[in-house]
Design a protein around this motif. Structure first.
Motif, PDB file in Angstrom:
ATOM      1  N   GLU A   7      -6.555  10.071  -2.399  1.00 44.14           N
ATOM      2  CA  GLU A   7      -6.706   9.505  -1.068  1.00 44.14           C
ATOM      3  C   GLU A   7      -5.603   8.484  -0.821  1.00 44.14           C
ATOM      4  O   GLU A   7      -5.500   7.492  -1.550  1.00 44.14           O
ATOM      5  CB  GLU A   7      -8.071   8.830  -0.917  1.00 44.14           C
ATOM      6  CG  GLU A   7      -9.251   9.779  -1.026  1.00 44.14           C
ATOM      7  CD  GLU A   7     -10.579   9.058  -0.911  1.00 44.14           C
ATOM      8  OE1 GLU A   7     -10.571   7.829  -0.662  1.00 44.14           O
ATOM      9  OE2 GLU A   7     -11.616   9.712  -1.071  1.00 44.14           O
ATOM     10  N   PRO A   8      -4.768   8.703   0.189  1.00 42.11           N
ATOM     11  CA  PRO A   8      -3.707   7.729   0.463  1.00 42.11           C
ATOM     12  C   PRO A   8      -4.297   6.401   0.906  1.00 42.11           C
ATOM     13  O   PRO A   8      -5.398   6.348   1.451  1.00 42.11           O
ATOM     14  CB  PRO A   8      -2.904   8.389   1.585  1.00 42.11           C
ATOM     15  CG  PRO A   8      -3.869   9.316   2.245  1.00 42.11           C
ATOM     16  CD  PRO A   8      -4.782   9.811   1.160  1.00 42.11           C
ATOM     17  N   PHE A   9      -3.588   5.321   0.656  1.00 40.82           N
ATOM     18  CA  PHE A   9      -4.010   4.013   1.131  1.00 40.82           C
ATOM     19  C   PHE A   9      -2.793   3.261   1.646  1.00 40.82           C
ATOM     20  O   PHE A   9      -1.648   3.596   1.330  1.00 40.82           O
ATOM     21  CB  PHE A   9      -4.719   3.212   0.027  1.00 40.82           C
ATOM     22  CG  PHE A   9      -3.881   2.965  -1.207  1.00 40.82           C
ATOM     23  CD1 PHE A   9      -3.007   1.887  -1.288  1.00 40.82           C
ATOM     24  CD2 PHE A   9      -3.985   3.826  -2.295  1.00 40.82           C
ATOM     25  CE1 PHE A   9      -2.250   1.666  -2.431  1.00 40.82           C
ATOM     26  CE2 PHE A   9      -3.226   3.608  -3.442  1.00 40.82           C
ATOM     27  CZ  PHE A   9      -2.353   2.532  -3.505  1.00 40.82           C
ATOM     28  N   ALA A  10      -3.059   2.258   2.467  1.00 35.20           N
ATOM     29  CA  ALA A  10      -1.981   1.451   3.041  1.00 35.20           C
ATOM     30  C   ALA A  10      -2.101   0.024   2.540  1.00 35.20           C
ATOM     31  O   ALA A  10      -3.182  -0.428   2.133  1.00 35.20           O
ATOM     32  CB  ALA A  10      -2.058   1.486   4.571  1.00 35.20           C
ATOM     33  N   LEU A  11      -0.987  -0.694   2.562  1.00 38.63           N
ATOM     34  CA  LEU A  11      -0.976  -2.096   2.189  1.00 38.63           C
ATOM     35  C   LEU A  11      -1.251  -2.947   3.414  1.00 38.63           C
ATOM     36  O   LEU A  11      -1.030  -2.520   4.545  1.00 38.63           O
ATOM     37  CB  LEU A  11       0.381  -2.466   1.583  1.00 38.63           C
ATOM     38  CG  LEU A  11       0.834  -1.583   0.414  1.00 38.63           C
ATOM     39  CD1 LEU A  11       2.222  -1.991  -0.046  1.00 38.63           C
ATOM     40  CD2 LEU A  11      -0.166  -1.643  -0.729  1.00 38.63           C
ATOM     41  N   ALA A  39      -6.309  10.760  10.394  1.00 39.78           N
ATOM     42  CA  ALA A  39      -6.784   9.381  10.361  1.00 39.78           C
ATOM     43  C   ALA A  39      -5.842   8.529   9.516  1.00 39.78           C
ATOM     44  O   ALA A  39      -5.293   8.983   8.506  1.00 39.78           O
ATOM     45  CB  ALA A  39      -8.197   9.343   9.783  1.00 39.78           C
ATOM     46  N   ALA A  40      -5.667   7.289   9.943  1.00 39.75           N
ATOM     47  CA  ALA A  40      -4.788   6.374   9.216  1.00 39.75           C
ATOM     48  C   ALA A  40      -5.395   6.050   7.857  1.00 39.75           C
ATOM     49  O   ALA A  40      -6.612   5.923   7.714  1.00 39.75           O
ATOM     50  CB  ALA A  40      -4.588   5.102  10.026  1.00 39.75           C
ATOM     51  N   PRO A  41      -4.560   5.903   6.805  1.00 37.93           N
ATOM     52  CA  PRO A  41      -5.082   5.559   5.480  1.00 37.93           C
ATOM     53  C   PRO A  41      -5.793   4.206   5.504  1.00 37.93           C
ATOM     54  O   PRO A  41      -5.431   3.311   6.269  1.00 37.93           O
ATOM     55  CB  PRO A  41      -3.818   5.506   4.612  1.00 37.93           C
ATOM     56  CG  PRO A  41      -2.795   6.296   5.348  1.00 37.93           C
ATOM     57  CD  PRO A  41      -3.101   6.107   6.803  1.00 37.93           C
ATOM     58  N   GLU A  42      -6.786   4.058   4.656  1.00 37.37           N
ATOM     59  CA  GLU A  42      -7.495   2.788   4.544  1.00 37.37           C
ATOM     60  C   GLU A  42      -6.569   1.711   3.995  1.00 37.37           C
ATOM     61  O   GLU A  42      -5.777   1.949   3.078  1.00 37.37           O
ATOM     62  CB  GLU A  42      -8.700   2.939   3.622  1.00 37.37           C
ATOM     63  CG  GLU A  42      -9.500   1.657   3.431  1.00 37.37           C
ATOM     64  CD  GLU A  42     -10.645   1.809   2.464  1.00 37.37           C
ATOM     65  OE1 GLU A  42     -11.282   0.791   2.116  1.00 37.37           O
ATOM     66  OE2 GLU A  42     -10.910   2.962   2.044  1.00 37.37           O
ATOM     67  N   VAL A  43      -6.658   0.518   4.562  1.00 36.18           N
ATOM     68  CA  VAL A  43      -5.857  -0.606   4.102  1.00 36.18           C
ATOM     69  C   VAL A  43      -6.569  -1.287   2.937  1.00 36.18           C
ATOM     70  O   VAL A  43      -7.746  -1.638   3.026  1.00 36.18           O
ATOM     71  CB  VAL A  43      -5.621  -1.625   5.237  1.00 36.18           C
ATOM     72  CG1 VAL A  43      -4.909  -2.865   4.702  1.00 36.18           C
ATOM     73  CG2 VAL A  43      -4.826  -0.985   6.362  1.00 36.18           C
ATOM     74  N   LEU A  44      -5.855  -1.467   1.820  1.00 34.37           N
ATOM     75  CA  LEU A  44      -6.386  -2.194   0.666  1.00 34.37           C
ATOM     76  C   LEU A  44      -5.763  -3.582   0.657  1.00 34.37           C
ATOM     77  O   LEU A  44      -4.596  -3.757   0.272  1.00 34.37           O
ATOM     78  CB  LEU A  44      -6.079  -1.454  -0.633  1.00 34.37           C
ATOM     79  CG  LEU A  44      -6.712  -0.071  -0.806  1.00 34.37           C
ATOM     80  CD1 LEU A  44      -6.443   0.460  -2.210  1.00 34.37           C
ATOM     81  CD2 LEU A  44      -8.211  -0.105  -0.535  1.00 34.37           C
TER      82      LEU A  44
END
Length: 417
Positions: free
Chosen positions: A361-365, A393-398
């Protein structure tokens, strides 16, 4: 030969089942490190680029130096695999590669300081998703406190007991590259079938083979300890200048060792943009120069030291969206009083990040957080049939992670004093 999964969890605090297919560090001031340690990162980073970029013509160059690579390979599990002719086709699934840099190569002599033991001071984990649409490059600080599994040195038969909390860079002295791989598997929960081992020798030649990489500085840097003097703005660096940029601690960030991970990420992000944008891997002479430098200076695991495997990996990611190639530092803190001048994992954040990686699952900073989606209007609230492409959908921000994407062209911050 193709690896097909990344599934085991054996970290210090939790366990996850193996798939059937095949916390953030603040830039605190750590004890001064030998400059060689960060410089080693260039060799590791350059190999990562070779493995995640390219086109079909790469097969010809890799085939020419395959005997050199195979002769220098390291067996991770005691089972060698015979070489085969290159197969020009994209890798069929995802893969994990660990690139390790060590600080004592006997061929270097004492030019870069005396080294009493062999330490894995650079540890870069490259994860590529099964659909080849995203990738994560995790830099693991050399002073990260981790649990070490029991290891056996395959060359001597010596056995080493497990340890509960020691710096990750001690793994190399406990059984070589296979032990480093086991330790990082234990830490991350990912199965790592491929690995490469790099020493300091040849760093300058490899950077010259790349042909120069643009880096941007917020202010001029003058760091005599690293022999680095660069103006503000963008400079194209190669050779000894690129080496000095990667070595510099007192010239960047807050002057800490961890600041240099940011420099490595800036350099590699620019390197990826450069080789993807200038046709490097359709230029056979340049490709062969890179391949020769890598084959001469890097020892690969036996299952990676095969032309068809490397070419397939290159083909899988030659067109990856740079916004989906994320460089991140393993999340940790330097403020634990029980481990002064060391980095202690922020376990919850690390577990969340590696759960994302494990699930592809991709994630964003947080710095890359996308703008909020537009509120639906009366005209758009009722779904209608359309031939328009579905918007992903945009990747979830971690939040809490330090890093950047390959498309991030922000400047390195000069030392603030």
């Amino acid at each position: 030969m193709l690896a097909s999964g990344f599934g085991k969890r054996g970290g210090p605090t939790m366990a996850r089942p193996r798939q059937q297919h095949t916390g953030i560090a603040r830039h605190g001031r750590l004890a001064p490190a030998r400059p060689v340690r960060t410089a080693l990162a260039f060799v590791a980073l350059s190999l990562a680029v070779i493995l995640v970029s390219g086109v079909a013509v790469a097969g010809l160059a890799f085939w020419q130096f395959s005997s050199t690579v195979t002769a220098n390979s390291i067996d991770l599990n005691g089972t060698d695999v015979p070489d085969a002719a290159p197969s020009i086709g994209s890798y069929e699934t995802g893969f994990n590669i660990l690139i390790v840099g060590v600080d004592n190569d006997t061929e270097q002599g004492g030019a870069y300081g005396e080294r009493d033991s062999t330490l894995n001071d650079v540890n870069i984990l490259v994860h590529v998703s099964a659909d080849h649409t995203n990738a994560v490059v995790v830099s693991i600080p050399r002073d990260l406190i981790v649990a070490h599994p029991s290891c056996t040195d395959m060359s001597t038969g010596e056995e080493y007991s497990s340890m509960s909390a020691r710096p990750v860079n001690e793994a190399m002295s406990r059984g070589g590259l296979p032990c480093v791989v086991s330790t990082i598997e234990n830490l991350t929960g990912l199965e790592i079938p491929f690995a490469g081992l790099a020493s300091f020798d040849g760093v300058v030649r490899m950077s010259d083979a790349v042909g120069g990489v643009p880096i941007c500085l917020s202010e001029a840097i003058d760091d005599p300890l690293a022999d680095l003097n660069l103006p503000a703005g963008t400079s194209v660096v190669s050779g000894s200048t690129a080496l000095a940029f990667l070595r510099s601690r007192h010239g960047v960030g807050d002057g800490s060792d961890l600041s240099r991970i940011s420099s490595q990420q800036i350099y590699l992000a620019s390197l990826m943009r450069t080789v993807q944008g200038d046709g490097t891997f359709t230029d056979l002479p340049k490709l062969f120069s890179l391949a020769t430098a890598a084959a001469t200076n890097i020892k690969l695991s036996t299952n990676l030291a095969h032309t068809d495997t490397m070419v397939s990996m290159a083909l899988a990611l030659k067109d990856i969206d740079l916004s989906r190639l994320v460089f991140v530092q393993y999340p940790g803190t330097t403020e634990d009083p029980n481990f002064p001048n060391k980095v202690v994992p922020l376990q919850d954040l690390a577990d969340t990040m590696f759960a994302k990686i494990l699930a592809d699952e991709p994630f964003a900073l947080a710095t890359d957080e996308p703008e909020p989606a537009e509120e639906p209007t009366a005209e758009t609230e009722t779904p209608v049939e359309s031939d328009a492409p579905v918007v992903e959908a945009a990747p979830e921000v971690l939040s809490g992670l330090t890093g950047r994407t390959a498309e991030d062209q922000s400047c390195a911050q000069a030392f603030s004093g």
